[in-house]
Design a protein around this motif. Structure first.
Motif, PDB file in Angstrom:
ATOM      1  N   GLU A  57       0.837  -1.207   0.000  1.00  0.00           N
ATOM      2  CA  GLU A  57       0.000   0.000   0.000  1.00  0.00           C
ATOM      3  C   GLU A  57       0.869   1.253   0.000  1.00  0.00           C
ATOM      4  N   VAL A  58       1.984   1.218   0.771  1.00  0.00           N
ATOM      5  CA  VAL A  58       2.902   2.365   0.791  1.00  0.00           C
ATOM      6  C   VAL A  58       3.484   2.555  -0.601  1.00  0.00           C
ATOM      7  N   GLY A  59       3.881   1.440  -1.231  1.00  0.00           N
ATOM      8  CA  GLY A  59       4.399   1.524  -2.604  1.00  0.00           C
ATOM      9  C   GLY A  59       3.351   2.104  -3.544  1.00  0.00           C
ATOM     10  N   ALA A  60       2.135   1.591  -3.403  1.00  0.00           N
ATOM     11  CA  ALA A  60       1.047   2.099  -4.245  1.00  0.00           C
ATOM     12  C   ALA A  60       0.792   3.561  -3.931  1.00  0.00           C
ATOM     13  N   TYR A  61       0.853   3.893  -2.612  1.00  0.00           N
ATOM     14  CA  TYR A  61       0.645   5.279  -2.197  1.00  0.00           C
ATOM     15  C   TYR A  61       1.748   6.161  -2.779  1.00  0.00           C
ATOM     16  N   GLU A  62       3.002   5.686  -2.695  1.00  0.00           N
ATOM     17  CA  GLU A  62       4.127   6.456  -3.236  1.00  0.00           C
ATOM     18  C   GLU A  62       3.969   6.625  -4.745  1.00  0.00           C
ATOM     19  N   ALA A  63       3.572   5.550  -5.415  1.00  0.00           N
ATOM     20  CA  ALA A  63       3.367   5.630  -6.863  1.00  0.00           C
ATOM     21  C   ALA A  63       2.242   6.614  -7.177  1.00  0.00           C
ATOM     22  N   THR A  64       1.154   6.505  -6.408  1.00  0.00           N
ATOM     23  CA  THR A  64       0.027   7.422  -6.602  1.00  0.00           C
ATOM     24  C   THR A  64       0.456   8.843  -6.299  1.00  0.00           C
ATOM     25  N   LYS A  65       1.251   8.992  -5.243  1.00  0.00           N
ATOM     26  CA  LYS A  65       1.743  10.313  -4.850  1.00  0.00           C
ATOM     27  C   LYS A  65       2.606  10.884  -5.981  1.00  0.00           C
ATOM     28  N   GLU A  66       3.468  10.059  -6.577  1.00  0.00           N
ATOM     29  CA  GLU A  66       4.311  10.497  -7.693  1.00  0.00           C
ATOM     30  C   GLU A  66       3.447  10.845  -8.902  1.00  0.00           C
ATOM     31  N   GLN A  67       2.447   9.993  -9.155  1.00  0.00           N
ATOM     32  CA  GLN A  67       1.527  10.289 -10.260  1.00  0.00           C
ATOM     33  C   GLN A  67       0.799  11.603 -10.019  1.00  0.00           C
ATOM     34  N   LEU A  68       0.380  11.800  -8.771  1.00  0.00           N
ATOM     35  CA  LEU A  68      -0.303  13.046  -8.411  1.00  0.00           C
ATOM     36  C   LEU A  68       0.640  14.222  -8.598  1.00  0.00           C
ATOM     37  N   SER A  69       1.889  14.072  -8.178  1.00  0.00           N
ATOM     38  CA  SER A  69       2.883  15.130  -8.339  1.00  0.00           C
ATOM     39  C   SER A  69       3.096  15.432  -9.820  1.00  0.00           C
ATOM     40  N   GLN A  70       3.230  14.370 -10.609  1.00  0.00           N
ATOM     41  CA  GLN A  70       3.379  14.553 -12.057  1.00  0.00           C
ATOM     42  C   GLN A  70       2.137  15.225 -12.645  1.00  0.00           C
ATOM     43  N   ALA A  71       0.974  14.787 -12.170  1.00  0.00           N
ATOM     44  CA  ALA A  71      -0.271  15.383 -12.669  1.00  0.00           C
ATOM     45  C   ALA A  71      -0.338  16.862 -12.295  1.00  0.00           C
ATOM     46  N   LYS A  72       0.134  17.200 -11.055  1.00  0.00           N
ATOM     47  CA  LYS A  72       0.150  18.606 -10.638  1.00  0.00           C
ATOM     48  C   LYS A  72       1.109  19.411 -11.507  1.00  0.00           C
ATOM     49  N   ARG A  73       2.303  18.802 -11.776  1.00  0.00           N
ATOM     50  CA  ARG A  73       3.265  19.502 -12.642  1.00  0.00           C
ATOM     51  C   ARG A  73       2.682  19.682 -14.042  1.00  0.00           C
ATOM     52  N   GLU A  74       2.048  18.632 -14.524  1.00  0.00           N
ATOM     53  CA  GLU A  74       1.419  18.704 -15.854  1.00  0.00           C
ATOM     54  C   GLU A  74       0.304  19.752 -15.864  1.00  0.00           C
ATOM     55  N   LEU A  75      -0.488  19.770 -14.784  1.00  0.00           N
ATOM     56  CA  LEU A  75      -1.560  20.758 -14.655  1.00  0.00           C
ATOM     57  C   LEU A  75      -0.978  22.165 -14.635  1.00  0.00           C
ATOM     58  N   ALA A  76       0.112  22.361 -13.886  1.00  0.00           N
ATOM     59  CA  ALA A  76       0.763  23.678 -13.830  1.00  0.00           C
ATOM     60  C   ALA A  76       1.271  24.069 -15.214  1.00  0.00           C
ATOM     61  N   ARG A  77       1.894  23.090 -15.919  1.00  0.00           N
ATOM     62  CA  ARG A  77       2.377  23.370 -17.272  1.00  0.00           C
ATOM     63  C   ARG A  77       1.232  23.725 -18.209  1.00  0.00           C
ATOM     64  N   VAL A  78       0.154  22.943 -18.111  1.00  0.00           N
ATOM     65  CA  VAL A  78      -1.017  23.212 -18.950  1.00  0.00           C
ATOM     66  C   VAL A  78      -1.611  24.575 -18.605  1.00  0.00           C
ATOM     67  N   GLN A  79      -1.646  24.906 -17.314  1.00  0.00           N
ATOM     68  CA  GLN A  79      -2.165  26.216 -16.909  1.00  0.00           C
ATOM     69  C   GLN A  79      -1.279  27.332 -17.457  1.00  0.00           C
ATOM     70  N   GLU A  80       0.056  27.112 -17.420  1.00  0.00           N
ATOM     71  CA  GLU A  80       0.965  28.101 -17.996  1.00  0.00           C
ATOM     72  C   GLU A  80       0.722  28.236 -19.493  1.00  0.00           C
ATOM     73  N   ASP A  81       0.585  27.068 -20.160  1.00  0.00           N
ATOM     74  CA  ASP A  81       0.310  27.093 -21.603  1.00  0.00           C
ATOM     75  C   ASP A  81      -0.999  27.812 -21.876  1.00  0.00           C
ATOM     76  N   LEU A  82      -1.992  27.533 -21.038  1.00  0.00           N
ATOM     77  CA  LEU A  82      -3.295  28.167 -21.204  1.00  0.00           C
ATOM     78  C   LEU A  82      -3.182  29.673 -20.993  1.00  0.00           C
ATOM     79  N   ALA A  83      -2.454  30.083 -19.952  1.00  0.00           N
ATOM     80  CA  ALA A  83      -2.261  31.513 -19.683  1.00  0.00           C
ATOM     81  C   ALA A  83      -1.522  32.163 -20.847  1.00  0.00           C
ATOM     82  N   SER A  84      -0.489  31.463 -21.331  1.00  0.00           N
ATOM     83  CA  SER A  84       0.273  31.984 -22.470  1.00  0.00           C
ATOM     84  C   SER A  84      -0.615  32.079 -23.706  1.00  0.00           C
TER      85      SER A  84
END
Length: 181
Positions: free
Chosen positions: A46-73
């Motif tokens: 579960e910790v591994g899955a949580y860490e993987a999910t946490k990493e996916q969430l982090s990547q998704a947040k980074r992707e969301l931030a990038r998309v938001q920057e692209d959208l703002a641009s």
């Protein structure tokens, strides 16, 4: 029966093992260890899955931030393009007004050209008439010169005739004066 939520070992299982001749305490510790090992393994999973999910969430947040920057641009570019489009529309309207003015001027120029063409035609006609008049004047001047010569000749003849008349009158007067004596 009591069951551990993270394992499939229940207290009913423990009671059955006592029947096989293994003391319950030993079985209980062994089962508890197995349960704990299963729980630890499950928690690690579960910790591994949580860490993987946490990493996916982090990547998704980074992707969301990038998309938001692209959208703002893109929004910024879109607004800039919108402003440029408005400027271009204003320029097009100004050019359309200029075209209308130029067309009006061209139409006026066409009228002026036609008028100029008529004036040129009239001037050409007037020049031809002038040439004709100049020829008539030249002929009239020649005729006048001839008349002046004739008048000069006639005046000379009149003068000669006057002299003859004066000479005749003088001869007649002398002859009549002689004849009366």
């Amino acid at each position: 029966p009591l069951c551990d939520w993270s394992s499939d070992v229940c207290s009913s299982d423990l009671q059955q093992t006592e029947l096989t001749g293994v003391p319950a305490e030993l079985l209980s510790a062994k089962t508890e260890k197995q349960l704990l090992e299963r729980n630890v393994a499950a928690l690690k999973g579960e910790v591994g899955a949580y860490e993987a999910t946490k990493e996916q969430l982090s990547q998704a947040k980074r992707e969301l931030a990038r998309v938001q920057e692209d959208l703002a641009s893109a929004t910024s570019r879109s607004e800039a393009l919108g402003q440029q489009l408005e400027k271009l529309r204003a320029e097009v309207k100004a050019l359309e007004r200029d075209c209308v003015e130029l067309k009006t001027e061209i139409a006026a120029d066409e009228v002026a050209r036609k008028n100029l063409s008529r004036v040129k035609d009239d001037l050409s006609d007037a020049e031809a008439l002038l040439v004709g008049r100049q020829k008539e004047i030249s002929i009239a001047e020649q005729q006048l010169a001839e008349l002046k010569k004739k008048i000069s000749v006639a005046e000379a003849e009149v003068q000669a005739a006057k002299q003859q008349l004066s000479s005749i009158t003088s001869s007649v007067t002398t002859a009549s004066g002689e004849g009366s004596n």
